[in-house]
Design a protein around this motif. Sequence first.
Motif, PDB file in Angstrom:
ATOM      1  N   ILE A  55      74.797  41.379  62.103  1.00  0.00           N
ATOM      2  CA  ILE A  55      73.892  40.484  62.836  1.00  0.00           C
ATOM      3  C   ILE A  55      74.176  39.035  62.443  1.00  0.00           C
ATOM      4  O   ILE A  55      74.313  38.160  63.305  1.00  0.00           O
ATOM      5  CB  ILE A  55      72.412  40.842  62.560  1.00  0.00           C
ATOM      6  N   GLN A  58      77.292  37.539  64.016  1.00  0.00           N
ATOM      7  CA  GLN A  58      77.327  37.364  65.465  1.00  0.00           C
ATOM      8  C   GLN A  58      76.451  36.235  65.984  1.00  0.00           C
ATOM      9  O   GLN A  58      76.610  35.801  67.117  1.00  0.00           O
ATOM     10  CB  GLN A  58      76.936  38.670  66.158  1.00  0.00           C
ATOM     11  N   PHE A  59      75.518  35.770  65.163  1.00  0.00           N
ATOM     12  CA  PHE A  59      74.586  34.747  65.617  1.00  0.00           C
ATOM     13  C   PHE A  59      74.556  33.584  64.628  1.00  0.00           C
ATOM     14  O   PHE A  59      74.800  33.784  63.447  1.00  0.00           O
ATOM     15  CB  PHE A  59      73.178  35.344  65.781  1.00  0.00           C
ATOM     16  N   SER A 129      63.145  35.298  71.589  1.00  0.00           N
ATOM     17  CA  SER A 129      64.120  35.885  72.518  1.00  0.00           C
ATOM     18  C   SER A 129      65.325  36.468  71.766  1.00  0.00           C
ATOM     19  O   SER A 129      66.089  37.243  72.338  1.00  0.00           O
ATOM     20  CB  SER A 129      64.593  34.849  73.537  1.00  0.00           C
ATOM     21  N   MET A 130      65.469  36.116  70.497  1.00  0.00           N
ATOM     22  CA  MET A 130      66.566  36.669  69.697  1.00  0.00           C
ATOM     23  C   MET A 130      66.421  38.185  69.526  1.00  0.00           C
ATOM     24  O   MET A 130      67.405  38.872  69.274  1.00  0.00           O
ATOM     25  CB  MET A 130      66.626  36.004  68.314  1.00  0.00           C
ATOM     26  N   THR A 132      65.953  40.365  71.771  1.00  0.00           N
ATOM     27  CA  THR A 132      66.770  41.020  72.792  1.00  0.00           C
ATOM     28  C   THR A 132      68.265  40.869  72.518  1.00  0.00           C
ATOM     29  O   THR A 132      69.066  41.628  73.063  1.00  0.00           O
ATOM     30  CB  THR A 132      66.455  40.490  74.210  1.00  0.00           C
ATOM     31  N   GLN A 133      68.624  39.926  71.670  1.00  0.00           N
ATOM     32  CA  GLN A 133      70.024  39.776  71.287  1.00  0.00           C
ATOM     33  C   GLN A 133      70.361  40.662  70.090  1.00  0.00           C
ATOM     34  O   GLN A 133      71.477  41.159  69.971  1.00  0.00           O
ATOM     35  CB  GLN A 133      70.323  38.309  70.975  1.00  0.00           C
ATOM     36  N   PHE A 134      69.397  40.841  69.177  1.00  0.00           N
ATOM     37  CA  PHE A 134      69.615  41.710  68.025  1.00  0.00           C
ATOM     38  C   PHE A 134      69.696  43.179  68.445  1.00  0.00           C
ATOM     39  O   PHE A 134      70.472  43.952  67.892  1.00  0.00           O
ATOM     40  CB  PHE A 134      68.455  41.580  67.028  1.00  0.00           C
ATOM     41  N   PRO A 136      70.877  45.135  70.954  1.00  0.00           N
ATOM     42  CA  PRO A 136      72.118  45.851  71.266  1.00  0.00           C
ATOM     43  C   PRO A 136      73.028  46.027  70.049  1.00  0.00           C
ATOM     44  O   PRO A 136      73.717  47.041  69.927  1.00  0.00           O
ATOM     45  CB  PRO A 136      72.805  44.976  72.320  1.00  0.00           C
ATOM     46  N   VAL A 137      73.021  45.061  69.149  1.00  0.00           N
ATOM     47  CA  VAL A 137      73.857  45.159  67.946  1.00  0.00           C
ATOM     48  C   VAL A 137      73.333  46.280  67.046  1.00  0.00           C
ATOM     49  O   VAL A 137      74.108  47.098  66.530  1.00  0.00           O
ATOM     50  CB  VAL A 137      73.900  43.815  67.186  1.00  0.00           C
TER      51      VAL A 137
END
Length: 160
Positions: A55, A58-59, A129-130, A132-134, A136-137
């Motif tokens: 994580i 990637q961010f 909103s992060m 929704t990004q975390f 899938p990982v």
Amino acid sequence: MTRTRTLIWTLMLSTTLTSPSYAFFKLGNNAEDLTGTISKTLGLTGNSSTLVSQIAEQFPISGQQATGGVGSMLSYAKQALPAAQSTELTSLLPGIDSLTNAMPQLKNSSLTSMDEVNSVFRQLGMDSSMVTQFAPVILKYLTSQGASTGLISSLTSLWQ
């Protein structure tokens, strides 16, 4: 003199804001360095450390933000999932308790809603909103660890 100071502050601020978080926080520049640093700093082990490192890589966030974000999502999942799926999740991430207890926002607490997860993200300085990004990982990582389709489906529904 004032113009020079303004220029210096502007350059310092722009450098800070444009540097990758791993460089700014001296977390290393590759996966092995990052995993080791996060593990030592936050007391994480095994799969939990690897997931948090993925994580953080990637961010543009710090290791602590990655830990808190992942920890809050997993804390909520442990509470919301049926017992069998919660047990499966714990078996896939044996260090899950260290993750959920590594951050003051999560210590000895059980998150019971996505609103609470979003609140933790905001407390850590991340936009909610992060999540929704975390997701899938984390789901990809759990799939690689042999998670059942039922668990993946339930987590997908929880984290929407």
